[in-house]
Design a protein around this motif. Structure first.
Motif, PDB file in Angstrom:
ATOM      1  N   UNK A  61       0.837  -1.214   0.000  1.00 12.61           N
ATOM      2  CA  UNK A  61       0.000   0.000   0.000  1.00 12.61           C
ATOM      3  C   UNK A  61       0.867   1.257   0.000  1.00 12.61           C
ATOM      4  N   UNK A  62       1.927   1.250   0.804  1.00 11.62           N
ATOM      5  CA  UNK A  62       2.801   2.415   0.899  1.00 11.62           C
ATOM      6  C   UNK A  62       3.510   2.673  -0.436  1.00 11.62           C
ATOM      7  N   UNK A  63       4.047   1.620  -1.058  1.00 11.24           N
ATOM      8  CA  UNK A  63       4.711   1.777  -2.351  1.00 11.24           C
ATOM      9  C   UNK A  63       3.716   2.296  -3.390  1.00 11.24           C
ATOM     10  N   UNK A  64       2.521   1.732  -3.417  1.00 12.30           N
ATOM     11  CA  UNK A  64       1.494   2.198  -4.349  1.00 12.30           C
ATOM     12  C   UNK A  64       1.174   3.662  -4.170  1.00 12.30           C
ATOM     13  N   UNK A  65       0.999   4.084  -2.933  1.00  8.73           N
ATOM     14  CA  UNK A  65       0.672   5.481  -2.629  1.00  8.73           C
ATOM     15  C   UNK A  65       1.820   6.413  -3.029  1.00  8.73           C
ATOM     16  N   UNK A  66       3.053   6.027  -2.673  1.00 11.73           N
ATOM     17  CA  UNK A  66       4.213   6.859  -3.027  1.00 11.73           C
ATOM     18  C   UNK A  66       4.381   6.966  -4.540  1.00 11.73           C
ATOM     19  N   UNK A  67       4.197   5.841  -5.241  1.00 13.08           N
ATOM     20  CA  UNK A  67       4.306   5.857  -6.702  1.00 13.08           C
ATOM     21  C   UNK A  67       3.264   6.802  -7.305  1.00 13.08           C
ATOM     22  N   UNK A  68       2.007   6.656  -6.878  1.00 12.40           N
ATOM     23  CA  UNK A  68       0.919   7.470  -7.424  1.00 12.40           C
ATOM     24  C   UNK A  68       1.186   8.956  -7.182  1.00 12.40           C
ATOM     25  N   UNK A  69       1.596   9.309  -5.971  1.00 17.77           N
ATOM     26  CA  UNK A  69       1.889  10.716  -5.670  1.00 17.77           C
ATOM     27  C   UNK A  69       2.973  11.255  -6.601  1.00 17.77           C
ATOM     28  N   UNK A  70       4.038  10.481  -6.762  1.00 16.68           N
ATOM     29  CA  UNK A  70       5.164  10.921  -7.592  1.00 16.68           C
ATOM     30  C   UNK A  70       4.776  10.979  -9.079  1.00 16.68           C
ATOM     31  N   UNK A  71       4.090   9.946  -9.569  1.00 15.13           N
ATOM     32  CA  UNK A  71       3.701   9.884 -10.979  1.00 15.13           C
ATOM     33  C   UNK A  71       2.834  11.085 -11.376  1.00 15.13           C
ATOM     34  N   UNK A  72       1.798  11.350 -10.602  1.00 10.95           N
ATOM     35  CA  UNK A  72       0.889  12.431 -10.987  1.00 10.95           C
ATOM     36  C   UNK A  72       1.487  13.813 -10.731  1.00 10.95           C
ATOM     37  N   UNK A  73       2.394  13.940  -9.769  1.00 11.31           N
ATOM     38  CA  UNK A  73       3.086  15.214  -9.581  1.00 11.31           C
ATOM     39  C   UNK A  73       3.918  15.517 -10.833  1.00 11.31           C
ATOM     40  N   UNK A  74       4.627  14.491 -11.338  1.00 15.22           N
ATOM     41  CA  UNK A  74       5.396  14.676 -12.573  1.00 15.22           C
ATOM     42  C   UNK A  74       4.481  14.909 -13.771  1.00 15.22           C
ATOM     43  N   UNK A  75       3.398  14.158 -13.873  1.00 11.67           N
ATOM     44  CA  UNK A  75       2.471  14.322 -14.997  1.00 11.67           C
ATOM     45  C   UNK A  75       1.969  15.770 -15.053  1.00 11.67           C
ATOM     46  N   UNK A  76       1.620  16.308 -13.900  1.00  8.18           N
ATOM     47  CA  UNK A  76       1.046  17.655 -13.838  1.00  8.18           C
ATOM     48  C   UNK A  76       2.079  18.769 -14.029  1.00  8.18           C
ATOM     49  N   UNK A  77       3.350  18.503 -13.708  1.00 14.00           N
ATOM     50  CA  UNK A  77       4.352  19.564 -13.686  1.00 14.00           C
ATOM     51  C   UNK A  77       5.547  19.367 -14.621  1.00 14.00           C
ATOM     52  N   UNK A  78       5.844  18.137 -14.996  1.00 15.89           N
ATOM     53  CA  UNK A  78       7.029  17.858 -15.815  1.00 15.89           C
ATOM     54  C   UNK A  78       6.803  16.565 -16.594  1.00 15.89           C
TER      55      UNK A  78
END
Length: 126
Positions: free
Chosen positions: A7-24
């Motif tokens: 669950x933690x890896x999934x949450x961290x991945x999702x946060x990082x992926x969409x932060x990059x998608x939205x900004x870079x």
């Protein structure tokens, strides 16, 4: 890996992926490998170049993902994780957000590092 770690890896991945998608968005290519596959609204593509091209040629520059749910499970691939995301996507200049679902199959490549083996994205029209 126990369920709490999954669950933690999934949450961290999702946060990082969409932060990059939205900004870079161009930097998302680092998540994919030559055998990675993306199905985007039914259109299938494979490989870093094809996936990056698709993501970088989307007809909008600015967006913001709001995540509603993240469900993660260990996959049968040793150390792999399946992550299912639902949420909304707010495009710049648009009044109403678009609902979406996305599934990622993450596979380990090194200690605590994952790549996206499979990625399926769909808008949810109600």
């Amino acid at each position: 890996m126990d369920q709490e770690q999954v669950e933690m890896v999934g949450r961290l991945f999702v946060d990082h992926y969409y932060r990059l998608f939205d900004n870079d968005r161009a930097s998302l290519s680092s998540f994919y490998q030559p055998n990675s596959m993306l199905t985007f609204e039914g259109q299938k593509m494979q490989g870093v170049e094809n996936i990056s091209s698709k993501l970088n040629q989307l007809p909008f520059d600015k967006c913001k993902h709001e995540i509603s749910t993240i469900d993660s499970q260990p996959s049968s691939f040793a150390g792999g994780i399946v992550v299912f995301v639902s949420g909304s996507l707010q495009l710049a200049g648009e009044e109403h957000p678009l609902r979406f679902s996305q599934m990622f199959h993450l596979v380990p490549i090194a200690q605590a590092n994952f790549v996206v083996q499979n990625d399926i994205f769909r808008l949810n029209y109600c």
